[in-house]
Design an enzyme around this catalytic site. Structure first.
Site, mmCIF file in Angstrom:
data_model
loop_
_atom_site.group_PDB
_atom_site.id
_atom_site.type_symbol
_atom_site.label_atom_id
_atom_site.label_comp_id
_atom_site.label_asym_id
_atom_site.label_seq_id
_atom_site.Cartn_x
_atom_site.Cartn_y
_atom_site.Cartn_z
ATOM 1 N N SER A 238 0.849 -1.188 0.000
ATOM 2 C CA SER A 238 0.000 0.000 0.000
ATOM 3 C C SER A 238 0.882 1.233 0.000
ATOM 4 O O SER A 238 1.999 1.217 0.545
ATOM 5 C CB SER A 238 -0.892 0.018 1.242
ATOM 6 N N TYR B 226 -1.879 -0.753 10.337
ATOM 7 C CA TYR B 226 -1.904 -1.061 8.911
ATOM 8 C C TYR B 226 -0.655 -0.529 8.211
ATOM 9 O O TYR B 226 0.000 -1.241 7.442
ATOM 10 C CB TYR B 226 -3.160 -0.452 8.292
#
Length: 237
Positions: free
Chosen positions: A132, A146
């Site tokens: 990501s 995350y």
């Protein structure tokens, strides 16, 4: 890796969103594709019916199950690790067990899957990890766990690129930004906040990410390894 040869592909986490688009793209290339799913049998069956790929139920957070699956499938040409959990919230109040579960799926999972795949992988194989843009940049509160997990993939790819380079196995990370999926729709409640951070004021598509993955798995990417490939509409600039 020959462009004309039928390749054996495993996508870990392939029943929805970006994973399903990756499965479909490899299937369109004529590859022998398998993918894992854990949450939605209906979605997995739909992807399998649409693409001809093989759907396998497997929990990416279970290290032993992942290792057993890779041993059972046998030598791969390409492994794509796409499974991931998003756990938003204040790190002071997040449940420790939930954070551990995220670490199991987002960090331990790709490590053990990559290592086990490499034991049997043929020379010239490909390992591609779906990360990501949050591995590089964190403009929002509440995504510490995350972001940590996606940054970990960067170190994993760089290390394994060195470790497996003598066998001509490449290891890369694809880092999407806001991408139009069920989990992050282009017209969702966070749309404006995301677009405010982007050079291109729109979500990307799962299909665009899939095309980048297939490129990295192909013959023209044979010299690319240990690298981060960001496809984020300028979110990180």
């Amino acid at each position: 890796m020959l462009a004309s040869a039928t390749r054996k592909i495993l996508v870990i986490g392939g029943s929805r969103g970006i994973g399903a688009a990756i499965v479909a793209r490899f299937a369109a290339e004529g590859d022998d594709v398998s993918f894992t799913w854990a949450g939605s049998q209906t979605a997995a069956e739909a992807v399998a019916a649409r693409t001809g790929a093989h759907a396998i139920r497997s929990d990416a957070s279970d290290r032993d199950a992942t290792i057993a699956l890779l041993r059972e499938i046998g030598p791969l040409d390409v492994l794509v690790y796409n499974s991931a959990l998003l756990l938003p919230g204040d790190p002071l109040t997040l449940e420790p067990d939930a954070v551990d579960h995220l670490i199991d799926v987002n960090i331990r999972g790709p490590y053990f899957a990559s290592v086990e795949a490499a034991r049997q992988m043929s020379e010239g194989g490909r390992i591609i990890l779906i990360g990501s843009v949050h591995g590089d940049r964190m403009p929002f509160e509440g995504l510490t766990a995350y972001g940590m997990s996606k940054s970990a993939l960067q170190g994993l790819a760089r290390g394994l690129a060195r470790d497996f380079g003598a066998r001509d196995i490449t290891v890369n990370v694809v880092q999407p930004g806001p991408t139009n999926t069920d989990m992050n729709p282009h017209d969702g409640p966070l749309m404006q906040a995301m677009h405010d951070e982007m050079a291109l004021k729109r979500h990307g598509t799962a299909e665009d990410v899939a095309h980048l993955v297939v490129y990295l798995a192909g013959p023209h990417a044979s010299g690319i390894t240990g690298a981060m490939h960001t496809i984020d509409g300028g979110f990180g600039v």
